[in-house]
Design a protein around this motif. Structure first.
Motif, PDB file in Angstrom:
ATOM      1  N   PHE A   1       7.270  80.879  43.918  1.00  0.00           N
ATOM      2  CA  PHE A   1       8.132  79.773  43.335  1.00  0.00           C
ATOM      3  C   PHE A   1       7.986  79.159  41.955  1.00  0.00           C
ATOM      4  CE2 PHE A   1      10.539  80.564  47.527  1.00  0.00           C
ATOM      5  CZ  PHE A   1      11.669  81.316  46.893  1.00  0.00           C
ATOM      6  N   GLU A   2       8.545  80.037  40.848  1.00  0.00           N
ATOM      7  CA  GLU A   2       8.261  79.738  39.674  1.00  0.00           C
ATOM      8  C   GLU A   2       8.860  78.809  39.205  1.00  0.00           C
ATOM      9  OE1 GLU A   2       4.834  79.772  35.670  1.00  0.00           O
ATOM     10  OE2 GLU A   2       4.619  80.312  37.614  1.00  0.00           O
ATOM     11  N   PHE A   3       9.548  77.532  38.245  1.00  0.00           N
ATOM     12  CA  PHE A   3      10.347  77.736  38.125  1.00  0.00           C
ATOM     13  C   PHE A   3      10.542  77.726  36.158  1.00  0.00           C
ATOM     14  CE2 PHE A   3      12.864  74.252  34.805  1.00  0.00           C
ATOM     15  CZ  PHE A   3      14.653  73.983  35.978  1.00  0.00           C
ATOM     16  N   SER A   4      12.120  78.784  35.727  1.00  0.00           N
ATOM     17  CA  SER A   4      11.532  79.018  33.942  1.00  0.00           C
ATOM     18  C   SER A   4      12.363  77.622  33.563  1.00  0.00           C
ATOM     19  CB  SER A   4      12.437  80.153  34.117  1.00  0.00           C
ATOM     20  OG  SER A   4      12.676  80.748  33.060  1.00  0.00           O
ATOM     21  N   ILE A   5      11.295  77.473  32.399  1.00  0.00           N
ATOM     22  CA  ILE A   5      11.968  76.459  31.631  1.00  0.00           C
ATOM     23  C   ILE A   5      12.576  76.964  30.400  1.00  0.00           C
ATOM     24  CG2 ILE A   5      11.121  74.864  30.296  1.00  0.00           C
ATOM     25  CD1 ILE A   5       8.787  74.259  31.958  1.00  0.00           C
ATOM     26  N   SER A   6      14.247  76.087  30.280  1.00  0.00           N
ATOM     27  CA  SER A   6      14.851  77.338  29.497  1.00  0.00           C
ATOM     28  C   SER A   6      14.505  75.862  27.869  1.00  0.00           C
ATOM     29  CB  SER A   6      16.198  76.830  30.375  1.00  0.00           C
ATOM     30  OG  SER A   6      16.541  76.945  31.119  1.00  0.00           O
ATOM     31  N   SER A   7      15.537  76.535  27.301  1.00  0.00           N
ATOM     32  CA  SER A   7      15.471  76.081  25.929  1.00  0.00           C
ATOM     33  C   SER A   7      17.099  74.869  25.714  1.00  0.00           C
ATOM     34  CB  SER A   7      14.905  76.558  24.568  1.00  0.00           C
ATOM     35  OG  SER A   7      13.717  77.382  25.156  1.00  0.00           O
ATOM     36  N   THR A   8      16.534  74.548  24.824  1.00  0.00           N
ATOM     37  CA  THR A   8      17.813  73.245  25.147  1.00  0.00           C
ATOM     38  C   THR A   8      18.466  72.530  23.784  1.00  0.00           C
ATOM     39  OG1 THR A   8      19.306  71.592  26.130  1.00  0.00           O
ATOM     40  CG2 THR A   8      17.560  71.374  25.918  1.00  0.00           C
ATOM     41  N   THR A   9      19.308  72.259  23.091  1.00  0.00           N
ATOM     42  CA  THR A   9      19.056  71.130  21.394  1.00  0.00           C
ATOM     43  C   THR A   9      19.069  70.375  22.226  1.00  0.00           C
ATOM     44  OG1 THR A   9      21.687  72.128  21.507  1.00  0.00           O
ATOM     45  CG2 THR A   9      19.758  73.784  20.191  1.00  0.00           C
ATOM     46  N   ARG A  10      19.704  69.866  22.923  1.00  0.00           N
ATOM     47  CA  ARG A  10      20.763  68.276  23.601  1.00  0.00           C
ATOM     48  C   ARG A  10      18.714  67.358  23.379  1.00  0.00           C
ATOM     49  NH1 ARG A  10      18.713  66.235  27.883  1.00  0.00           N
ATOM     50  NH2 ARG A  10      18.429  67.742  30.371  1.00  0.00           N
TER      51      ARG A  10
ATOM     52  N   PRO B   1      16.546  64.485  24.824  1.00  0.00           N
ATOM     53  CA  PRO B   1      15.568  64.495  26.117  1.00  0.00           C
ATOM     54  C   PRO B   1      16.968  63.153  26.825  1.00  0.00           C
ATOM     55  CG  PRO B   1      14.154  64.670  24.720  1.00  0.00           C
ATOM     56  CD  PRO B   1      15.373  64.774  24.026  1.00  0.00           C
ATOM     57  N   ARG B   2      16.989  63.370  28.320  1.00  0.00           N
ATOM     58  CA  ARG B   2      17.296  62.275  28.748  1.00  0.00           C
ATOM     59  C   ARG B   2      16.375  61.250  29.854  1.00  0.00           C
ATOM     60  NH1 ARG B   2      21.160  65.823  31.484  1.00  0.00           N
ATOM     61  NH2 ARG B   2      22.874  65.941  30.177  1.00  0.00           N
ATOM     62  N   GLY B   3      16.117  59.827  29.449  1.00  0.00           N
ATOM     63  CA  GLY B   3      15.182  58.726  30.267  1.00  0.00           C
ATOM     64  C   GLY B   3      13.622  60.066  29.483  1.00  0.00           C
ATOM     65  N   ALA B   4      13.078  60.140  31.308  1.00  0.00           N
ATOM     66  CA  ALA B   4      11.638  60.085  31.286  1.00  0.00           C
ATOM     67  C   ALA B   4      10.986  61.969  30.889  1.00  0.00           C
ATOM     68  CB  ALA B   4      11.086  59.932  32.245  1.00  0.00           C
ATOM     69  N   GLU B   5      12.008  62.762  30.502  1.00  0.00           N
ATOM     70  CA  GLU B   5      11.961  64.080  30.419  1.00  0.00           C
ATOM     71  C   GLU B   5      11.013  63.858  29.488  1.00  0.00           C
ATOM     72  OE1 GLU B   5      16.689  66.098  31.456  1.00  0.00           O
ATOM     73  OE2 GLU B   5      15.964  65.244  29.264  1.00  0.00           O
ATOM     74  N   GLN B   6      10.437  65.484  29.492  1.00  0.00           N
ATOM     75  CA  GLN B   6       9.533  64.965  29.182  1.00  0.00           C
ATOM     76  C   GLN B   6       9.201  67.268  27.987  1.00  0.00           C
ATOM     77  OE1 GLN B   6       5.725  64.528  29.896  1.00  0.00           O
ATOM     78  NE2 GLN B   6       6.351  63.647  32.087  1.00  0.00           N
ATOM     79  N   ASN B   7       9.200  67.592  26.717  1.00  0.00           N
ATOM     80  CA  ASN B   7       9.249  68.533  26.070  1.00  0.00           C
ATOM     81  C   ASN B   7       8.016  69.620  27.080  1.00  0.00           C
ATOM     82  OD1 ASN B   7      10.349  70.588  24.209  1.00  0.00           O
ATOM     83  ND2 ASN B   7       7.940  70.610  23.344  1.00  0.00           N
ATOM     84  N   GLY B   8       8.968  70.422  27.483  1.00  0.00           N
ATOM     85  CA  GLY B   8       8.332  71.335  28.323  1.00  0.00           C
ATOM     86  C   GLY B   8       7.550  71.490  29.810  1.00  0.00           C
ATOM     87  N   VAL B   9       8.195  69.725  30.433  1.00  0.00           N
ATOM     88  CA  VAL B   9       8.774  70.019  31.689  1.00  0.00           C
ATOM     89  C   VAL B   9       9.823  70.630  32.207  1.00  0.00           C
ATOM     90  CG1 VAL B   9       7.933  68.479  33.398  1.00  0.00           C
ATOM     91  CG2 VAL B   9       6.688  68.110  30.990  1.00  0.00           C
ATOM     92  N   GLU B  10      11.340  69.765  31.782  1.00  0.00           N
ATOM     93  CA  GLU B  10      12.466  70.089  31.766  1.00  0.00           C
ATOM     94  C   GLU B  10      12.544  71.019  31.309  1.00  0.00           C
ATOM     95  OE1 GLU B  10      11.178  66.378  33.511  1.00  0.00           O
ATOM     96  OE2 GLU B  10      11.075  66.540  31.524  1.00  0.00           O
TER      97      GLU B  10
ATOM     98  N   GLY C   1      19.337  78.054  27.080  1.00  0.00           N
ATOM     99  CA  GLY C   1      19.159  79.097  26.970  1.00  0.00           C
ATOM    100  C   GLY C   1      18.019  79.717  27.607  1.00  0.00           C
ATOM    101  N   THR C   2      17.829  81.210  28.199  1.00  0.00           N
ATOM    102  CA  THR C   2      16.547  81.314  29.244  1.00  0.00           C
ATOM    103  C   THR C   2      15.662  82.466  28.732  1.00  0.00           C
ATOM    104  OG1 THR C   2      17.827  80.928  31.748  1.00  0.00           O
ATOM    105  CG2 THR C   2      16.028  81.978  31.163  1.00  0.00           C
ATOM    106  N   SER C   3      14.049  81.397  28.453  1.00  0.00           N
ATOM    107  CA  SER C   3      13.697  82.979  27.783  1.00  0.00           C
ATOM    108  C   SER C   3      13.182  84.210  28.564  1.00  0.00           C
ATOM    109  CB  SER C   3      11.964  82.159  27.147  1.00  0.00           C
ATOM    110  OG  SER C   3      11.564  82.917  26.911  1.00  0.00           O
ATOM    111  N   LYS C   4      13.833  85.469  27.884  1.00  0.00           N
ATOM    112  CA  LYS C   4      13.267  86.590  28.776  1.00  0.00           C
ATOM    113  C   LYS C   4      11.549  86.355  28.734  1.00  0.00           C
ATOM    114  CE  LYS C   4      16.476  90.184  25.940  1.00  0.00           C
ATOM    115  NZ  LYS C   4      16.426  90.754  25.493  1.00  0.00           N
ATOM    116  N   ALA C   5      10.886  86.756  28.028  1.00  0.00           N
ATOM    117  CA  ALA C   5       9.121  86.300  28.014  1.00  0.00           C
ATOM    118  C   ALA C   5       8.760  85.393  28.918  1.00  0.00           C
ATOM    119  CB  ALA C   5       8.061  86.305  26.533  1.00  0.00           C
TER     120      ALA C   5
ATOM    121  N   LEU D   1      16.213  80.222  38.174  1.00  0.00           N
ATOM    122  CA  LEU D   1      16.674  79.952  37.179  1.00  0.00           C
ATOM    123  C   LEU D   1      17.659  78.799  37.308  1.00  0.00           C
ATOM    124  CD1 LEU D   1      17.184  82.935  36.090  1.00  0.00           C
ATOM    125  CD2 LEU D   1      15.259  81.506  34.901  1.00  0.00           C
ATOM    126  N   ASP D   2      17.624  77.180  36.186  1.00  0.00           N
ATOM    127  CA  ASP D   2      18.603  76.319  36.975  1.00  0.00           C
ATOM    128  C   ASP D   2      19.868  77.052  35.876  1.00  0.00           C
ATOM    129  OD1 ASP D   2      20.605  74.641  36.558  1.00  0.00           O
ATOM    130  OD2 ASP D   2      19.021  72.981  36.381  1.00  0.00           O
TER     131      ASP D   2
END
Length: 264
Positions: free
Chosen positions: A101-110, A112-121, A151-155, A169-170
């Motif tokens: 399995f591989e997690f599809s990283i979504s895009s969001t405008t909110r 980051p919370r806590g230790a969340e990192q761009n491109g990880v969560e 949003g979830t990226s098609k690519a 997908l989450d």
């Protein structure tokens, strides 16, 4: 006088000859018991002679692969209210099946919370960037939730599948409905809290939301649950995350239904 080494070699050769004869009988018996084997070989040789390929190995691999069912790589979506434990279940699944399995990283405008990192969560982008991606048709689904866009990226989904992995997908209820309405094949599991009070306790335990945000999340959670329950075609399977171990067992039972090849 005979050389002892010659006698030993003769004995060894005799044993080998007897074993070859035994194996030959075993193979003949097996072929006799399975006449379909001869038919399969005859069919293959007929195809081989019809096409006369230069690379016989590749031809044989492609010929016999047609009779083997292709493992399903349809995306897997875990759907449910914020804080219900989807991320924890996803991590457990990926740990049990590394490389599958591989997690599809979504895009969001909110933010980051806590230790969340761009491109990880998530990919954390501005609302202007998000709206630009909507206009460009970059998302397989997108929604506005809690006054932010997700949003979830098609690519990203297509890239994961092209590498022979199952995309996870989450997403929320709105996103699941949009993917379903687009006639995209994907497996869907709705993750429920035992009660709204349990969900509230979890969200308060995270310590990331003020009371106003918490009230919005709980109100939206009730709406999501009611929407999912009233749309069984979109949300065919539910699990309740009261006890994490039991919830994961319930998820695994569905995983083996969706992806039978993982049982092996």
């Amino acid at each position: 006088m005979e050389n002892p080494a010659d006698i030993l070699n003769a004995q060894q050769n005799s044993i080998i000859d007897e074993r070859v004869i035994q194996l030959s009988h075993i193979q003949d018996d097996y072929i006799t018991q399975h006449p379909e084997l001869q038919q399969i070989l005859n069919d293959f040789i007929t195809e081989l002679l019809n096409h006369k390929p230069q690379d016989i190995t590749t031809f044989a691999r492609e010929y016999f692969s047609k009779s083997s069912p292709t493992p399903s790589l349809n995306p897997l979506a875990l759907i449910g209210p914020s804080g219900v434990g989807k991320s924890t279940l996803i991590k457990a699944l990926m740990n049990q099946f590394p490389g599958v399995f591989e997690f599809s990283i979504s895009s969001t405008t909110r933010k980051p919370r806590g230790a969340e990192q761009n491109g990880v969560e998530y990919y954390f982008i501005t609302k202007e960037e998000f709206k630009s991606k909507i206009e460009a048709g970059d998302f397989i689904e997108w929604a506005e939730v809690h006054e932010n866009y997700y949003g979830t990226s098609k690519a990203a989904v297509e890239d994961i599948k092209s590498r022979g992995k199952i995309c996870i997908l989450d997403i929320d209820v709105q996103g699941a409905i949009k993917i379903y309405d687009a006639n995209i094949e994907f497996n869907r599991v709705f993750v429920m809290p035992k009660t709204i009070k349990d969900l509230e306790d979890r969200l308060r335990g995270r310590g990331t939301d003020n009371d106003d945000t918490l009230r919005i999340r709980l109100r939206n959670a009730e709406l999501e649950i009611n929407t999912a329950r009233s749309n069984p075609s979109v949300f065919p399977h539910f699990i309740t995350n009261d006890d994490l171990d039991e919830a994961y067992k319930d998820l695994l039972r569905l995983i083996y239904r969706y992806y039978a090849h993982l049982k092996r």
